[in-house]
Design a protein around this motif. Structure first.
Motif, short mmCIF file in Angstrom:
data_model
loop_
_atom_site.label_atom_id
_atom_site.label_comp_id
_atom_site.label_asym_id
_atom_site.label_seq_id
_atom_site.Cartn_x
_atom_site.Cartn_y
_atom_site.Cartn_z
N ASN A 1 10.72 6.62 -41.60
CA ASN A 1 11.52 6.96 -40.42
C ASN A 1 12.36 8.19 -40.74
OD1 ASN A 1 13.23 7.06 -38.18
ND2 ASN A 1 13.38 4.81 -38.03
N PRO A 2 11.75 9.39 -40.67
CA PRO A 2 12.49 10.61 -41.02
C PRO A 2 13.68 10.87 -40.11
CG PRO A 2 10.32 11.12 -40.11
CD PRO A 2 10.33 9.66 -40.36
N ALA A 3 13.60 10.43 -38.85
CA ALA A 3 14.75 10.62 -37.95
C ALA A 3 15.93 9.81 -38.44
CB ALA A 3 14.37 10.21 -36.52
N LYS A 4 15.68 8.57 -38.87
CA LYS A 4 16.76 7.74 -39.40
C LYS A 4 17.29 8.32 -40.70
CE LYS A 4 18.04 2.94 -40.32
NZ LYS A 4 17.63 1.52 -40.17
N ALA A 5 16.39 8.89 -41.50
CA ALA A 5 16.82 9.52 -42.75
C ALA A 5 17.79 10.66 -42.48
CB ALA A 5 15.61 10.03 -43.52
N ARG A 6 17.47 11.51 -41.49
CA ARG A 6 18.36 12.63 -41.16
C ARG A 6 19.68 12.13 -40.61
NH1 ARG A 6 13.24 14.92 -39.72
NH2 ARG A 6 13.45 14.11 -37.61
N LYS A 7 19.64 11.04 -39.83
CA LYS A 7 20.86 10.46 -39.28
C LYS A 7 21.77 9.93 -40.40
CE LYS A 7 22.38 7.00 -35.84
NZ LYS A 7 23.17 6.13 -36.71
N LEU A 8 21.19 9.27 -41.37
CA LEU A 8 21.96 8.76 -42.49
C LEU A 8 22.57 9.90 -43.31
CD1 LEU A 8 19.65 5.83 -43.67
CD2 LEU A 8 22.00 5.59 -42.85
N LEU A 9 21.81 10.96 -43.51
CA LEU A 9 22.34 12.11 -44.22
C LEU A 9 23.55 12.70 -43.50
CD1 LEU A 9 19.08 13.99 -45.33
CD2 LEU A 9 20.72 12.84 -46.81
N ALA A 10 23.45 12.79 -42.17
CA ALA A 10 24.57 13.32 -41.38
C ALA A 10 25.78 12.41 -41.50
CB ALA A 10 24.15 13.47 -39.93
N GLU A 11 25.56 11.10 -41.43
CA GLU A 11 26.67 10.15 -41.54
C GLU A 11 27.33 10.21 -42.92
OE1 GLU A 11 24.96 6.37 -40.62
OE2 GLU A 11 24.79 6.78 -38.47
N ALA A 12 26.55 10.59 -43.91
CA ALA A 12 27.09 10.70 -45.26
C ALA A 12 27.79 12.03 -45.50
CB ALA A 12 25.97 10.52 -46.28
#
Length: 501
Positions: free
Chosen positions: A332-343
């Motif tokens: 889930n690359p979209a979720k991966a990018r979202k988690l990176l942003a949240e971090a």
């Protein structure tokens, strides 16, 4: 519980090699078995020895206390019988009588004691396998009692591997030539250090019928193409194959076996504390990395479809393995990018990886592209093959492609999950994991398995690594040779080779 029989990690870090010299096949009246190794030998001091495929260099000369059967179970060898005391902290072994080393020294309880304690004194993985030993008592000339700091399910399997090999007392420290009691002895005149090792029969070996070849030759060939070409031209009798060459080799009439030794490959995060790359110290970043990989697609493209997707360190059949954990992280690359942003990394971050393209081009390409797809900027550092291993262990890289296997789940823990682990170059420390590991070390039975499962769940939830798959290995032999893979071993042990007829 599966008891596997090899640690593999360093195999991915070998330099490429030139084409091999001529070999001979073990057919007809010629009873020479010529094999290729993908890693260099580290002769001959077992205190400095590792548990990986390089153990094949030791097997002809150093016999083991225990012989592991085709299922990884312990059977008699130099030790004819054994038993534990009630607390399971003393293992008493009865030794085979009439065994001598090739220098004429008698193999007795004192020799076993000295050999085990010498191996334990080292810092390599063979030493790590038996660190739970606190002492060895000589009960009588043919009986030893091994003392343990706590019950250890890993001890008997270890005694069937490099850790349980016995060396002549006269050749323990930095020997120039190995002196053991095994089925063969090193022919120094026909050996070129770092290239070719030749072994001839030990005429006094007690189990000569178990080894049908009069001579064994092991060649160091790191380059997988060189190994395959040597197999096809008849210069080799056995070698590992890259999976993309299996069809070709089978088509030429050679024998090929595929098997899963329990090694887990993928992205290994060495800098979990964020010392080198601060982003990796954040849980959401490490979790993002786990969502970045299409595991089945990598297996299909890089592994010709051979392998089993996973998100956990332990393989099926090992303590702690839980099938449900493999559903923790989907692609889930979209979720991966979202988690990176949240971090706090909406634009990703930069990281330098060792370039393993010369050895594992498909795996390195899949790793690099998957990271780039979620916004991580990758710089590849190219080093000579013989320097990468040292660089990784020194903590130069925050993460990398890797594959790790070990004799048991406990050994995997010791290899990577503790502060003192060899494959914890940043010396990352986690109090909760430390507590679980300490409790596992003292537990037995169902309680031990429950604690293993708790540790495995914690490590997966904390995203210590981003595993892809439990790998499948391929091994090829000449038409007239059969070989039996062994659980957990990347390379079959030499006692598992025999003429096909």
């Amino acid at each position: 519980m599966r008891k596997t029989v090899a640690f593999v990690g360093a195999v991915i870090l070998t330099a490429t090699a030139t084409a091999c010299g001529g070999g001979t096949q073990a057919s007809g009246s010629d009873k020479t078995l010529t094999l290729a190794e993908s890693v260099a030998a580290t002769p001959w001091d077992l205190a400095k020895a590792s548990m990986g495929p390089e153990s094949q260099y030791y097997q002809p000369v150093y016999d083991t206390l225990i012989r592991l059967d085709a299922k990884g179970g312990p059977t008699p060898n130099l030790a004819t019988s054994w038993s534990y005391d009630k607390p399971q902290t003393t293992l008493t072994l009865k030794l085979r009588k009439g065994v001598t080393f090739t220098d004429g020294t008698v193999l007795d309880a004192d020799a076993v004691k000295r050999s085990l304690l010498h191996t334990k004194s080292g810092t390599a993985s063979a030493a790590g396998e038996i660190q739970d030993i606190t002492g060895v008592d000589v009960v009588d000339p043919h009986t030893v009692a091994i003392k343990l700091s706590h019950p250890s399910a890993a001890l008997l399997p270890a005694l069937g591997q490099v850790s349980g090999m016995i060396v002549s007392p006269k050749a323990l420290k930095d020997p120039k030539t190995p002196v053991g009691s095994g089925p063969y002895k090193l022919d120094t005149a026909a050996t070129t250090a770092g290239q070719t090792y030749t072994y001839t029969r030990n005429a006094g070996y007690w189990n000569a019928k178990g080894f049908p070849y009069d001579k064994i030759v092991i060649k160091y060939l790191a380059d997988p193409s060189a190994r395959t070409n040597a197999l096809l031209s008849g210069q080799l009798d056995g070698a590992t194959l890259n999976l993309n060459r299996v069809k070709t080799v089978k088509g030429r009439g050679l024998n090929v076996v595929t098997y899963q030794p329990g090694d887990v490959e993928g992205l290994y995060i060495w800098d979990r504390g964020g010392k080198k790359v601060p982003a990796l110290g954040k849980l959401k970043v490490r979790q993002a990395l786990n969502y970045a990989f299409d595991r089945q697609a990598i297996i299909t493209s890089a592994k010709t479809g051979l392998g089993t997707p996973t998100t956990q360190l332990f393989a099926k059949g090992e303590d702690g393995y839980q099938a449900a954990l493999d559903d923790t992280y989907s692609y889930n690359p979209a979720k991966a990018r979202k988690l990176l942003a949240e971090a706090g990394y909406p634009n990703g971050f930069s990281v330098t990886l060792p370039d393993l393209s010369a050895i594992f081009p498909q795996e390195q390409a899949a790793l690099t592209q998957s990271l780039k797809d979620i916004g991580i900027k990758v710089d590849l550092d190219t080093l000579p093959g013989d320097q990468i291993f040292t660089a990784m262990l020194s903590g130069k890289y925050a993460m990398s492609y890797f594959k790790l296997g070990a004799p048991t789940a406990w050994d995997k823990v010791q290899l990577e999950l503790t502060k003192k682990s060899t494959w914890n170059p940043s010396k990352y420390d986690d109090p909760k994991a430390d507590d679980l590991i300490a409790r596992i070390g003292k537990a037995t039975g169902a309680r031990r398995e429950a604690l293993f499962e708790e540790l495995n769940t914690y490590v997966v939830d904390q995203a210590w690594n981003a595993p892809w798959s439990v790998i499948t290995n391929a091994y090829a032999t000449a038409k007239d040779i059969r070989v039996t893979p062994q659980p957990g071993a990347q390379y079959p042990p030499i006692h598992n080779y025999a003429p096909a007829n």
